[in-house]
Design an enzyme around this catalytic site. Structure first.
Site, mmCIF file in Angstrom:
data_model
loop_
_atom_site.group_PDB
_atom_site.id
_atom_site.type_symbol
_atom_site.label_atom_id
_atom_site.label_comp_id
_atom_site.label_asym_id
_atom_site.label_seq_id
_atom_site.Cartn_x
_atom_site.Cartn_y
_atom_site.Cartn_z
ATOM 1 N N ASP A 59 9.449 2.830 0.097
ATOM 2 C CA ASP A 59 8.180 3.160 0.783
ATOM 3 C C ASP A 59 8.189 3.150 2.384
ATOM 4 O OD1 ASP A 59 6.265 4.106 2.696
ATOM 5 O OD2 ASP A 59 4.931 3.210 0.632
ATOM 6 N N TYR A 96 0.497 -1.285 0.435
ATOM 7 C CA TYR A 96 -0.114 -0.361 -0.406
ATOM 8 C C TYR A 96 0.778 1.303 -0.002
ATOM 9 C CZ TYR A 96 -3.288 3.781 1.568
ATOM 10 O OH TYR A 96 -4.272 4.267 1.907
ATOM 11 N N LYS A 152 3.992 8.213 9.372
ATOM 12 C CA LYS A 152 4.359 7.564 10.263
ATOM 13 C C LYS A 152 4.423 8.321 11.683
ATOM 14 C CE LYS A 152 0.837 4.518 8.246
ATOM 15 N NZ LYS A 152 1.048 3.391 7.248
#
Ligand SMILES: *Cc1c(COP(=O)(O)O)cnc(C)c1O
Length: 431
Positions: free
Chosen positions: A239, A144, A267
């Protein structure tokens, strides 16, 4: 009849917010039931609006690596907020966090701050395309990279190299430029590169997946991807929105000893504030506007409150590198505990873990890619989730999400989780 405050709030939310939530997984769709509305949290304990307490294994999907309401982060935010919350002009704290990141993470000469992981990945792809002058990129099934159009593409059927949109609203035109490979399958990547020679700008991947449950790269996989990128002269984008500052101070690049050309963050980097970033080698990053030709911008990017939260978080991690060993020890302790409990149960299972990421799959195959992750028995997972919730443990409400450990978790709390698992597994066949 008395309904819980969470139920009352959920019903109220549904009138004015689509599905009652601002991000889909929060709606509990894959586990059923009513989402809990959270009032506050401290350390690793979440308190919902009905004053029930839970041990938190979500950690806000990663950011809360030091636990909730960390006093240093709270104080830093409080001190800064009186100076106004945004200027739309450069501030010194932006330099401080960029300098700290370039010290902590390998191969990052320059970094630009954005407001989410989605923005970071979307911008990194645009930069890779601008830098290489090519349109296509390769991503992996089950990884994702946020919700921007070009990532919401799944592999086409059969031998077709064209992707197809994963969501209404994403155009076929967009899908044509996104190629999808199987995770942990170098041959699949090599095939796509041969079939699209000279057209691929970048390969983007989660060096450790957390978005199909926790799935680890097989030995040699990341090295092989690096070699393919060099061979076909394209950019490797890690990522690290999940793994950055979590797997190690320098993220997956440091952990596996592999250099990416561009890295995206999110995050942990914001200490719980909405922050993302992307960085990499100087000659690539210099392609960004206004000095370079690739446009990228943000009204609230580098927001001072977000930056002080992120800076304080990263400084804690930088000054206390033993946190990573402690987290890995706690995760191994939990993994071994769960392994004992599951091995004595009637259920098929696999447990994947690395660093401070872990989860249990209800499967009878090793989980190494999206196909095997999809074999997770979602009905059993839903029962397990609710049985654990009833015993005060808040797991991610989806079989496709890794659990995240925070350093605030005590061994007592880990024992509680293990004991709750014993009870839950014994109970599930009756639920
Ligand atoms: C969460 C996540 C994103 C998206 O970040 P948002 O801040 O939710 O936009 C991108 N990539 C990975 C690996 C993620 O885990």
């Amino acid at each position: 009849m008395n309904i819980s405050r969470s139920t009352y709030l959920y019903n109220r939310a549904r009138n004015v917010i689509p599905s009652g939530v601002n991000s889909p997984v929060r709606a509990f769709k894959s586990v059923g039931g009513t989402p809990l509305f959270i009032k506050k949290a401290s350390g690793s304990i979440l308190t919902d609006e009905d004053d029930n307490e839970y041990i938190d294994l979500i950690a806000s999907w990663g950011p809360m690596i030091l636990g909730h309401a960390n006093p240093k982060i709270a104080e830093a935010i409080n001190n800064k907020v009186e100076y106004s919350t945004s200027f739309g002009a450069p501030t010194e704290i932006e330099i401080a966090i960029a300098e700290l990141i370039t010290k902590m993470a390998p191969n990052i000469d320059k970094i630009r701050m954005v407001n989410s992981g989605t923005e970071a990945c979307m911008s990194a792809i645009r930069l890779a395309r601008g830098y290489t002058g090519r349109d296509k990129f390769i991503k992996f099934d089950g990884c994702y990279h946020g919700h921007s159009d070009s990532f919401l593409i799944k592999a086409g059927s059969g031998a077709s190299t064209f992707g197809v949109p994963n969501s209404p609203g994403v155009t076929k035109g967009t899908a044509n430029d996104t190629l999808t490979a199987r995770y942990n399958d170098l041959e699949d990547v090599a095939r796509l590169l041969e079939e699209n020679k000279g057209e691929v700008a970048a390969i983007i991947l989660e060096p450790v997946c957390g978005n199909m449950g926790c799935v680890l790269p097989k030995e040699g996989f990341l090295e092989g991807i690096r070699e393919l990128c060099d061979k076909y002269e394209l950019l490797l984008i890690f990522d690290e929105v999940m793994t950055g500052f979590r797997l190690a101070q320098g993220g997956a690049q440091e952990y596996f000893g592999i250099n990416a050309d561009l890295v995206t963050y999110g995050k942990v980097i914001g200490g719980g504030m909405p922050v993302g970033a992307f960085g990499g080698r100087e000659e690539i990053m210099n392609y960004l506007s206004p000095d370079g030709p690739v446009y990228q911008a943000g009204t609230l990017s580098g927001n001072p409150i977000a930056m002080i939260a992120g800076y304080t978080m990263l400084k804690e991690l930088y000054q206390n590198p033993q946190i990573y060993e402690g987290l890995a020890e706690k995760t191994t302790y939990l993994a071994e505990g769960l392994e004992r409990v599951f091995s004595e149960s009637i259920y098929d299972y696999r447990i994947n873990h690395i660093g401070s990421m872990i989860n249990v799959f209800f499967v009878d195959v090793d989980v190494v890619d999206f196909d095997t992750a999809s074999q997770n028995n979602s009905e059993l997972f839903g029962k397990f989730f609710h049985a654990m919730l009833n015993r005060g443990v808040y797991l991610p409400p989806s079989p496709y999400e890794s659990y995240f450990l925070a350093n605030s978790l005590s061994y007592e709390q880990l024992d509680h989780i293990i004991n709750a698992t014993i009870e839950s597994l014994a109970r599930m066949k009756f639920d």
